[in-house]
Design an enzyme around this catalytic site. Structure first.
Site, PDB file in Angstrom:
ATOM      1  N   HIS A   1       1.135  -1.114  -0.127  1.00  0.00           N
ATOM      2  CA  HIS A   1      -0.410  -0.055  -0.315  1.00  0.00           C
ATOM      3  C   HIS A   1       0.611   1.343  -0.317  1.00  0.00           C
ATOM      4  O   HIS A   1       1.951   1.352   0.654  1.00  0.00           O
ATOM      5  CB  HIS A   1      -1.334   0.040   1.097  1.00  0.00           C
ATOM      6  CG  HIS A   1      -0.510   0.353   3.017  1.00  0.00           C
ATOM      7  ND1 HIS A   1      -0.202   1.178   3.110  1.00  0.00           N
ATOM      8  CD2 HIS A   1       0.335  -0.335   3.459  1.00  0.00           C
ATOM      9  CE1 HIS A   1       0.503   1.403   3.831  1.00  0.00           C
ATOM     10  NE2 HIS A   1       0.765  -0.057   4.621  1.00  0.00           N
TER      11      HIS A   1
ATOM     12  N   ASP B   1      -0.722   4.047   0.814  1.00  0.00           N
ATOM     13  CA  ASP B   1      -0.786   5.062   2.052  1.00  0.00           C
ATOM     14  C   ASP B   1      -0.211   5.530   2.773  1.00  0.00           C
ATOM     15  O   ASP B   1      -0.197   4.460   3.109  1.00  0.00           O
ATOM     16  CB  ASP B   1      -2.661   5.221   1.751  1.00  0.00           C
ATOM     17  CG  ASP B   1      -3.029   3.804   2.424  1.00  0.00           C
ATOM     18  OD1 ASP B   1      -2.738   2.721   2.128  1.00  0.00           O
ATOM     19  OD2 ASP B   1      -4.042   3.520   3.309  1.00  0.00           O
TER      20      ASP B   1
ATOM     21  N   ASP C   1       6.230   1.935   6.473  1.00  0.00           N
ATOM     22  CA  ASP C   1       5.076   1.578   6.325  1.00  0.00           C
ATOM     23  C   ASP C   1       4.483   2.483   4.822  1.00  0.00           C
ATOM     24  O   ASP C   1       3.791   3.127   5.683  1.00  0.00           O
ATOM     25  CB  ASP C   1       4.100   1.982   7.632  1.00  0.00           C
ATOM     26  CG  ASP C   1       3.051   1.190   7.675  1.00  0.00           C
ATOM     27  OD1 ASP C   1       2.401   0.523   6.562  1.00  0.00           O
ATOM     28  OD2 ASP C   1       2.145   1.281   8.517  1.00  0.00           O
TER      29      ASP C   1
ATOM     30  N   GLU D   1      -5.761   2.881   1.081  1.00  0.00           N
ATOM     31  CA  GLU D   1      -6.329   2.868   1.528  1.00  0.00           C
ATOM     32  C   GLU D   1      -6.352   1.854   2.974  1.00  0.00           C
ATOM     33  O   GLU D   1      -7.488   1.526   3.650  1.00  0.00           O
ATOM     34  CB  GLU D   1      -8.236   2.399   0.521  1.00  0.00           C
ATOM     35  CG  GLU D   1      -8.765   3.376   0.448  1.00  0.00           C
ATOM     36  CD  GLU D   1      -9.573   5.037   1.456  1.00  0.00           C
ATOM     37  OE1 GLU D   1      -8.966   6.158   1.639  1.00  0.00           O
ATOM     38  OE2 GLU D   1     -10.866   3.399   2.443  1.00  0.00           O
ATOM     39  N   GLU D   2      -4.920   1.472   2.391  1.00  0.00           N
ATOM     40  CA  GLU D   2      -4.967   0.691   3.897  1.00  0.00           C
ATOM     41  C   GLU D   2      -4.674   0.704   5.472  1.00  0.00           C
ATOM     42  O   GLU D   2      -5.171  -0.128   5.991  1.00  0.00           O
ATOM     43  CB  GLU D   2      -3.377  -0.274   3.463  1.00  0.00           C
ATOM     44  CG  GLU D   2      -3.435  -1.566   4.033  1.00  0.00           C
ATOM     45  CD  GLU D   2      -2.598  -1.468   5.648  1.00  0.00           C
ATOM     46  OE1 GLU D   2      -2.525  -2.780   5.978  1.00  0.00           O
ATOM     47  OE2 GLU D   2      -2.229  -0.527   5.652  1.00  0.00           O
TER      48      GLU D   2
ATOM     49  N   GLU E   1       5.345  -5.929   4.384  1.00  0.00           N
ATOM     50  CA  GLU E   1       4.579  -5.076   5.818  1.00  0.00           C
ATOM     51  C   GLU E   1       5.433  -4.733   7.077  1.00  0.00           C
ATOM     52  O   GLU E   1       6.589  -6.748   6.861  1.00  0.00           O
ATOM     53  CB  GLU E   1       3.345  -5.368   5.938  1.00  0.00           C
ATOM     54  CG  GLU E   1       1.809  -5.122   6.043  1.00  0.00           C
ATOM     55  CD  GLU E   1       1.451  -3.546   6.001  1.00  0.00           C
ATOM     56  OE1 GLU E   1       2.099  -2.251   6.503  1.00  0.00           O
ATOM     57  OE2 GLU E   1       0.437  -3.499   5.549  1.00  0.00           O
TER      58      GLU E   1
HETATM   59 ZN    ZN Z   1       0.983  -0.960   6.303  1.00  0.00          ZN
END
Ligand code: ZN
Length: 428
Positions: free
Chosen positions: A103, A105, A136, A169-170, A194
């Site tokens: 992701h 975001d 992240d 949108e995660e 992640e």
């Molecule tokens: Zn994450």
């Protein structure tokens, strides 16, 4: 698997690592906060297109996904909510296919003056790359891209389709990966790097977001006793919710993989707003919350429990009995998952990890939300959440360990080679 081919692939990760770090820094420079991810997605689109991927880019539309059981309700515009997928397909498909998911975001920076350096200026100190989203999970997105680069640079091509997904949108709903699933993306395995401290996620918690709105009776502070203070009343609601949290944590021994966590169910009071004037008894207060649940508990069950808790508290509080707080559900409405043990995908990851780390792969339980719940729960795909060491994710001075990113990239590259199969490009 040919050890010489693998040695070449590992060397290629080393050779290209400076470029990989540079791409990661480029990604961190985009302040891809919720609603502002479109520019980074344009950038990622070009990064993947220039590598020869077949490209797909679409805007998430609520009406496409709202009937899915994994949908989270929203109260924001999806005008800038674009997903990007680059697909690399072999001339003939003989191996097992793969999704590499990440992701783009990021969560807000918090007070920028608490950061050592500005949060979207990616600086490197002592082998750590700092910046909001560095760990992240922009390092993970770059690792996915460069794992495939390494295979190509070593002179090989994967023998099955690999989709590189760059989703939004995660950090708020999980609707980005959900939209990719609804669009039809499937594979024989998923990897999502992640920041998981070089371990495999065995289980994770589900997460819901909700807000509680209290209505007060405004009054001049001269007649304060005639008013009803909505902010003061919020303390009581929070205390009632904390009792629910305590009760659920006490039940952890009944939930496989969560028994040994000290406090797996976290209720976070993330944001609070209310009142209009220092000398007015506040007419309103809204408390924004995030609450976790064990796998196997549905978001709907959590909703019922929270609403019953707030209702019972209001009924027992004279000033709230005829003026009950209103609970609203927008944001995460997502269940947790357990990754089944003993899959082939996990075995291949464990072998690749052991080759790179010279140590066995450990797995663990995380009490945080993960998009992997989409592919595990609904698409039944073994999903390996496995990524680098990090510091202060969702905090101040977020950072990722670059040596760790390199090791993780090597594991992913070996995983692709072993899972999808490889063939020399010249003979392909
Ligand atoms: Zn994450």
């Amino acid at each position: 698997m040919d050890t010489q081919a693998e040695a070449k692939i590992l060397a290629a990760v080393d050779d290209q690592f400076a470029a990989q770090v540079q791409l990661t820094q480029d990604l961190v420079r985009f302040p891809s906060l919720r609603g502002q991810e479109h520019t980074i997605q344009d950038f990622v689109y070009e990064v993947l297109r220039s590598r020869g991927a077949v490209m797909d880019r679409w805007r998430i539309a609520e009406h496409d996904i709202k009937h899915h059981p994994g949908f989270s309700p929203i109260d924001v515009s999806y005008e800038n909510a674009w997903n990007v997928v680059g697909s690399f397909r072999p001339r003939s498909e003989s191996g097992r296919s793969l999704i590499l998911n990440a992701h783009v975001d990021v969560v807000p920076t918090g007070p920028a003056d608490m950061w050592t350096a500005p949060p979207f200026e990616p600086i490197i100190r002592d082998g750590w790359l700092f910046g909001r989203g560095s760990a992240d999970m922009k390092a993970g997105l770059a690792a996915n891209i460069f794992a495939l680069d390494a295979i190509r640079a070593a002179g090989f091509a994967a023998q099955a389709t690999v989709h590189i997904q760059s989703v939004v949108e995660e950090e708020s709903t999980g609707n980005g990966t959900l939209a990719a699933s609804v669009r039809g993306y499937r594979a024989d395995a998923v990897i999502c790097p992640e920041p998981e401290e070089e371990k495999l996620v065995r289980a994770n918690a589900g997460v819901v977001w909700f807000s509680v709105r209290l209505t007060g009776r405004p009054a001049h502070t001269r007649e304060m006793a005639e008013g009803f203070n909505a902010i003061d009343a919020a303390y009581g609601v929070i205390a009632a919710l904390r009792e629910l949290e305590t009760r659920w944590n006490a039940e952890r021994s009944r939930h496989r993989y969560f028994e040994d966590l000290e406090h797996p169910i976290n209720l976070n009071i993330g944001r609070i707003e209310g009142g209009d004037w220092n000398s007015m008894v506040p007419a309103w207060c809204t408390v924004h919350c995030r609450l976790a649940m064990y796998p196997g508990t549905s978001a709907q069950q959590v909703r019922q429990a929270v609403e019953a808790c707030v209702k019972a508290h209001a009924a027992a509080t004279p000033a709230l009995a005829n003026n009950p707080p209103v609970v609203r559900w927008t944001g995460f409405f997502c269940e947790g998952y357990v990754l089944a043990e003993g899959t082939d995908a996990e075995r291949v990851l464990a072998d690749a990890h052991a080759r790179v780390f010279a140590a066995p792969l450990e797995s663990f339980t995380t009490p945080a939300y993960l998009d992997a719940r989409v592919t595990v729960l609904y698409d039944k795909i073994p999903t390996l959440v496995y990524g680098p060491r990090s510091r202060n994710i969702h905090g101040i001075d977020e950072a990722v360990d670059l040596a760790s990113v390199k090791r993780i990239s090597k594991t992913i590259a070996l995983f692709v080679a072993r899972w999808c199969g490889i063939a020399p490009t010249s003979a392909a």
